[in-house]
Design a protein around this motif. Structure first.
Motif, PDB file in Angstrom:
ATOM      1  N   LYS A 184       0.828  -1.205   0.000  1.00 58.68           N
ATOM      2  CA  LYS A 184       0.000   0.000   0.000  1.00 58.68           C
ATOM      3  C   LYS A 184       0.864   1.258   0.000  1.00 58.68           C
ATOM      4  O   LYS A 184       1.962   1.276   0.532  1.00 58.68           O
ATOM      5  N   GLU A 185       0.326   2.328  -0.585  1.00 55.03           N
ATOM      6  CA  GLU A 185       0.967   3.646  -0.583  1.00 55.03           C
ATOM      7  C   GLU A 185       2.322   3.651  -1.277  1.00 55.03           C
ATOM      8  O   GLU A 185       3.176   4.490  -0.988  1.00 55.03           O
ATOM      9  N   ARG A 186       2.547   2.736  -2.204  1.00 55.31           N
ATOM     10  CA  ARG A 186       3.803   2.708  -2.959  1.00 55.31           C
ATOM     11  C   ARG A 186       3.512   2.573  -4.439  1.00 55.31           C
ATOM     12  O   ARG A 186       2.479   2.050  -4.849  1.00 55.31           O
ATOM     13  N   ASP A 187       4.450   3.049  -5.237  1.00 58.52           N
ATOM     14  CA  ASP A 187       4.322   2.969  -6.690  1.00 58.52           C
ATOM     15  C   ASP A 187       5.063   1.717  -7.159  1.00 58.52           C
ATOM     16  O   ASP A 187       6.288   1.711  -7.264  1.00 58.52           O
ATOM     17  N   TRP A 188       4.300   0.654  -7.438  1.00 62.14           N
ATOM     18  CA  TRP A 188       4.896  -0.637  -7.779  1.00 62.14           C
ATOM     19  C   TRP A 188       4.799  -0.934  -9.277  1.00 62.14           C
ATOM     20  O   TRP A 188       3.784  -0.667  -9.912  1.00 62.14           O
ATOM     21  N   VAL A 189       5.855  -1.523  -9.805  1.00 61.25           N
ATOM     22  CA  VAL A 189       5.834  -2.159 -11.117  1.00 61.25           C
ATOM     23  C   VAL A 189       6.117  -3.637 -10.849  1.00 61.25           C
ATOM     24  O   VAL A 189       7.194  -3.991 -10.380  1.00 61.25           O
TER      25      VAL A 189
END
Length: 337
Positions: A184-189
Motif C-alpha cells: 500500500k501507498e507505494r508505486d509498484w511495477v
C-alpha cells in the motif's frame, strides 16, 4: 542525498548544487587551465596543435561532467526507480540466476541500478530478500513480517516517490500477506515470471481503478448456508486448486476465471485482482471471517494482497509441500507490521 524539489523550476538550482558537490574541483580547474593554455599561446605568438587538442579534451570532459550530473539529478531526484526482489524456498544458484535476469530486466526498462546503489549507498542485500530453506508452516507468518521489516529498512534509504520494480518467487499465501504488508501507498511495477519463455513480463500499472474493464474476468459459485458464519473462499486459478479442500465451514464460494481454462493473460491480472477483492470485501463487510485458499500466480497474489482492506479478517491456507493437504499459514489480522 537530496530532497525532491517542489517543481521543475528548481531543476537548475538542484543541478548547480549537485554539480558543485560532485565536481567542484573540475569547475575550478577548468577555466584556470584553459586560460593558462591561451595565455601561453598568446605569449608565444602562436597556437600549436597540442594547445587545440588540450582545450578540446578539457571541453569534452566538462561536457561529460555536465551531462553525467544532469543524469544523476534526473534519476536520483526527479524520476527515481529501483528494484526489490523476494525469493523463498529456492537453492542459492537458482536465486543468483534469477537476480541476473532481474538486473537485465531493470536495465532494459531504463533503471540505472548501479547509479541508484551508488547514490543511496545501497548494496545487494538491501534490495534482495532471500531465504533458502522451505520454512515450517507455523513460521510463514514470521516470513511475511521479516520481509516487511527488510523492505521498510530499505525504503528508508530511498525517496518515498521511488518507483519500485518487484520480482517475486514465493508461495502465493506468503505474497498475499506481503502485498498487504508493504504494497500500500507505494508505486509498484510488478513482474510475472513466464516459465515457458524463462523471462519476466511486466504486469499492467497498479495505480488507481480508472482503467478497469466493465467486462468481468471472473465468475464464482456460491453456497451460503449460514447468513453470518465464517466462509471458505477458494481461488481456483492454478493447479493448486486441484488439491482437496478441508471442510472448515458450511459456507463456500469458489472463484475461477471466466474462460475455459485456468491460464491468465498478464494484462488481465490487475483486473482479476480487483474483482476478487470485491468478492472478499463483500464478505468482510458482512463481518465474516474468510478462510482463503489461494490457487493463484505469484504476481496476482501480491496485487490482491495490496488491495485488501485494513484489518481484513482473513485466514490464509497453503498446500503442504510434502503431501496434498492445505494448512493454515497466515492470519492477516495478526500480522505484526
Amino acid at each position: 542525498m537530496m530532497n525532491q524539489p517542489d517543481n521543475n523550476k528548481n531543476f537548475l538550482c538542484v543541478f548547480i548544487d549537485q554539480l558543485w558537490g560532485l565536481h567542484g574541483e573540475v569547475i575550478v580547474i577548468f577555466p584556470v587551465t584553459v586560460l593558462t593554455i591561451i595565455t601561453n599561446s598568446i605569449n608565444n605568438n602562436r597556437f600549436i596543435w597540442l594547445d587545440y587538442a588540450s582545450i578540446t579534451l578539457l571541453v569534452s570532459y566538462l561536457l561529460y561532467v555536465i551531462i553525467d550530473t544532469m543524469k544523476i539529478v534526473y534519476i536520483t531526484i526527479y524520476n527515481v526507480s529501483s528494484g526489490y526482489s523476494i525469493c523463498l524456498g529456492k537453492k542459492s544458484n537458482y536465486f543468483k540466476d534469477s537476480v541476473r535476469k532481474q538486473r537485465n530486466v531493470l536495465k532494459r526498462n531504463k533503471v540505472d541500478l548501479f547509479l541508484i546503489e551508488k547514490e543511496f549507498k545501497i548494496i545487494d542485500i538491501d534490495w534482495q530478500y532471500y531465504d533458502e530453506p522451505i520454512r515450517e508452516t507455523k513460521s510463514w507468518q514470521d516470513s511475511v513480517e521479516n520481509i516487511s521489516d527488510h523492505f521498510f529498512r530499505y525504503a528508508k534509504r530511498i525517496p518515498i516517490e521511488t518507483k519500485l520494480h518487484l520480482f517475486t518467487i514465493a508461495q502465493p499465501a506468503v505474497l498475499i500477506g506481503v502485498g498487504y504488508a508493504i504494497g500500500k501507498e507505494r508505486d509498484w511495477v510488478v513482474y510475472h515470471y513466464c516459465d515457458s519463455t524463462s523471462s519476466y513480463v511486466m504486469a499492467p500499472n497498479l495505480k488507481g481503478t480508472q482503467s478497469r474493464s466493465s467486462v468481468k474476468k471472473i465468475k464464482f459459485n456460491e453456497k451460503i448456508i449460514n447468513e453470518y458464519g465464517d466462509i471458505t473462499v477458494i481461488l481456483s486459478f492454478t493447479s493448486a486448486s486441484r488439491i482437496p479442500f478441508p471442510d472448515i465451514t458450511n459456507n463456500k464460494v469458489e472463484v475461477f476465471p471466466k474462460g475455459r481454462n485456468k491460464y491468465i493473460e498478464i494484462e488481465d491480472m490487475s483486473q482479476i485482482s480487483y474483482e476478487i477483492n470485491e468478492v472478499l470485501t463483500r464478505y468482510t463487510m458482512e463481518g465474516r471471517t474468510i478462510h482463503l485458499f489461494p490457487g493463484l500466480p505469484c504476481t496476482l497474489a501480491f496485487i490482491l494482497g495490496k488491495l485488501l482492506h485494513e484489518n481484513s479478517n482473513i485466514i490464509i491456507y497453503n498446500p503442504n509441500d510434502t503431501e496434498p493437504v492445505w494448512e493454515r499459514v497466515i492470519d492477516i489480522q495478526n500480522l505484526d507490521i
